[in-house]
Enzyme design. Structure first.
Site, PDB file in Angstrom:
ATOM      1  N   ASP A 147      -6.069   0.356   0.180  1.00  0.00           N
ATOM      2  CA  ASP A 147      -6.236   0.531   1.379  1.00  0.00           C
ATOM      3  C   ASP A 147      -7.621   0.321   2.041  1.00  0.00           C
ATOM      4  O   ASP A 147      -8.391  -0.690   1.274  1.00  0.00           O
ATOM      5  CB  ASP A 147      -6.230   2.106   1.972  1.00  0.00           C
ATOM      6  CG  ASP A 147      -7.395   2.916   1.141  1.00  0.00           C
ATOM      7  OD1 ASP A 147      -8.241   2.480   0.476  1.00  0.00           O
ATOM      8  OD2 ASP A 147      -7.281   4.362   1.440  1.00  0.00           O
ATOM      9  N   LYS A 195       0.749  -1.040  -0.127  1.00  0.00           N
ATOM     10  CA  LYS A 195       0.210   0.028   0.038  1.00  0.00           C
ATOM     11  C   LYS A 195       0.836   1.388   0.078  1.00  0.00           C
ATOM     12  O   LYS A 195       0.658   2.119  -0.822  1.00  0.00           O
ATOM     13  CB  LYS A 195      -1.057  -0.050   1.219  1.00  0.00           C
ATOM     14  CG  LYS A 195      -1.816   1.305   1.343  1.00  0.00           C
ATOM     15  CD  LYS A 195      -2.791   1.040   2.603  1.00  0.00           C
ATOM     16  CE  LYS A 195      -2.161   1.211   3.852  1.00  0.00           C
ATOM     17  NZ  LYS A 195      -3.310   1.283   4.910  1.00  0.00           N
TER      18      LYS A 195
END
Ligand code: SF4
Length: 227
Positions: free
Chosen positions: A141, A123
């Site tokens: 996310d 991420k």
């Protein structure tokens, strides 16, 4: 359940572009190392708080060398408002040291190199690659996970598999934007516990929004078929 096609994603992008023409990363510091540090601090913390902490943090510690040389207890105190400050301070300092020892003081520009930094997962790596270096990639996310499953972009359960599904259908030149657009939409309409389906402009294109569940209790608060 059929997953969305690339053509359907283009339609979704048109709606999101109209709705959020200014969508961007909500972490303010876009210099690569500062964005990396901000992203580590943002775990389990709001971007607003991270931005606030950053205003003093990056004055006290302007570069990787300053973070690497800081007494750990002092660094912990500086990032304490972001929560989990022991582990975050250690990750940031260890990343700064590795950037100095292995990458000449510069944040690396490849996924594998970024993943070698302590505290950095896909991420954060995708965020830095996309926002700082223009390398296509989707940041998955909590918003991207939730929306991808509800809309019907992916039925996977892990960020890695959702990322893989999104990379297949989101055009490379829009992949960085797409993550930011999903965050904006997740905050305004597709809220975790209370999706606002009846008011949502994506509803005609969204599996969950078109389902009976969205018109029933889930739309007003209960969990639905695609949590
Ligand atoms: S229709 Fe509902 S579930 Fe679908 S994107 Fe909009 S708010 Fe989310």
């Amino acid at each position: 359940m059929e997953r969305k096609t690339a053509d359907e994603v283009r339609e979704i992008l048109k709606v999101l572009d109209r709705e959020y023409p200014e969508a961007d990363c909500t972490l303010e510091n876009k210099e690569p190392f500062r964005l990396l540090v901000s992203a580590i601090l943002a775990a389990q913390c709001t971007d607003e708080r991270v931005n606030l902490v950053g205003k003093t943090l990056f004055v006290a510690y302007p570069d990787p060398k300053a973070f690497a040389q800081a007494p750990l207890a002092e660094l912990e105190e500086a990032v304490r408002p972001c929560g989990f400050y022991h582990v975050k301070a250690r990750s940031i300092q260890a990343s700064a040291m590795r950037i100095l020892s292995s990458f000449g003081g510069e944040v690396p520009r490849t996924m594998d190199e970024l993943l070698s930094l302590p505290g950095v997962g896909r991420k954060i790596a995708n965020l830095v690659l996309g926002d700082c270096f223009g390398t296509p990639g989707v940041v998955v996310d909590t918003h991207a996970m939730r929306l991808s499953r509800r809309i019907g972009l992916s039925d996977a359960d892990t960020p890695e598999r959702i990322e893989r599904d999104l990379l297949r259908i989101v055009p490379p030149e829009r992949q960085t934007d797409f993550g930011h657009l999903l965050v904006a939409h997740g905050r305004k309409f597709c809220i975790a516990r209370r999706p606002r389906c009846p008011a949502c402009p994506l509803r005609p294109l969204c599996d969950y929004g078109r389902s009976a569940a969205a018109a029933g209790p889930a739309a007003s608060g209960a969990e639905g078929r695609r949590p």
